[in-house]
Motif scaffolding. Structure first.
Motif, short mmCIF file in Angstrom:
data_model
loop_
_atom_site.label_atom_id
_atom_site.label_comp_id
_atom_site.label_asym_id
_atom_site.label_seq_id
_atom_site.Cartn_x
_atom_site.Cartn_y
_atom_site.Cartn_z
N HIS A 107 84.37 78.93 95.16
CA HIS A 107 84.87 77.83 94.33
C HIS A 107 84.24 77.90 92.95
O HIS A 107 83.10 78.34 92.80
N GLY A 108 84.98 77.47 91.96
CA GLY A 108 84.46 77.40 90.59
C GLY A 108 84.54 78.71 89.82
O GLY A 108 84.07 78.78 88.68
N LEU A 109 85.14 79.74 90.40
CA LEU A 109 85.24 81.04 89.73
C LEU A 109 86.63 81.31 89.17
O LEU A 109 86.89 82.39 88.65
N GLY A 110 87.53 80.35 89.32
CA GLY A 110 88.89 80.52 88.81
C GLY A 110 89.87 81.08 89.83
O GLY A 110 91.06 81.21 89.55
N TYR A 111 89.39 81.40 91.02
CA TYR A 111 90.27 81.98 92.03
C TYR A 111 91.29 80.97 92.55
O TYR A 111 92.43 81.32 92.84
N GLY A 112 90.87 79.73 92.69
CA GLY A 112 91.79 78.68 93.12
C GLY A 112 92.94 78.51 92.13
O GLY A 112 94.10 78.34 92.52
#
Length: 171
Positions: free
Chosen positions: A102-107
């Protein structure tokens, strides 16, 4: 962020057991502060039990895509085309990613993938349900551009309810 290490492809039958395994990890890591462990266990059984996903894919027309990070399964999506009030839309049933990513832009990449699917299907909107207490999810969907358009409480059986916002994104 190294986006080249993330790929999103169609989930294969050979990946179903891995999906069931990762769903347990994701659900316990993410939802244990939102719903009870008893509800998590009940929902995992109802949503990922043997035959459930297969029925969704082969009888209900629900698509499943896997999210791979360096060839390892780290998340998944499920969605289908639906019609309500003469409007065709993409129903995003599942959008899950390991909490460690989460928080890495993958979502946001996953939501972009779903947006492209909806566009290619000539659909007018993407609709999803999100637990009202899932602040992290609501924030991620809002950041992409989803808006809360309604709310509902659904009896899920077993004495459990889904207390959700319905969020929409116009295409």
């Amino acid at each position: 962020m190294n986006n080249s290490s993330i790929t999103i492809t169609k989930l294969l039958n050979t990946d179903l057991e891995e999906l069931r395994k990762i769903s347990r990890e994701i659900w316990y890591n993410h939802y244990s502060t939102i719903i009870s462990n008893a509800q998590i266990e009940y929902m995992l059984d109802k949503m990922y039990g043997i035959g459930v996903i297969e029925n969704e894919i082969y009888k209900q027309g629900i698509f499943y895509d896997q999210v791979l990070h360096n060839s390892q399964l780290v998340g998944y999506l499920s969605y289908s085309s639906e019609v309500m009030d003469n409007m065709s839309y993409l129903k995003l049933h599942k959008c899950y990613l390991l909490t460690s990513l989460h928080g890495l832009g993958y979502g946001q990449m996953m939501l972009s993938h779903v947006y492209e699917k909806a566009k290619n299907m000539n659909l007018q909107q993407i609709i999803l349900n999100v637990n009202k207490r899932n602040e992290k999810g609501i924030k991620a969907y809002s950041r992409f551009g989803f808006k809360i358009i309604d709310s509902q409480v659904i009896d899920f059986g077993g004495g459990f309810v889904l207390d959700d916002y319905i969020m929409g994104y116009d295409i």
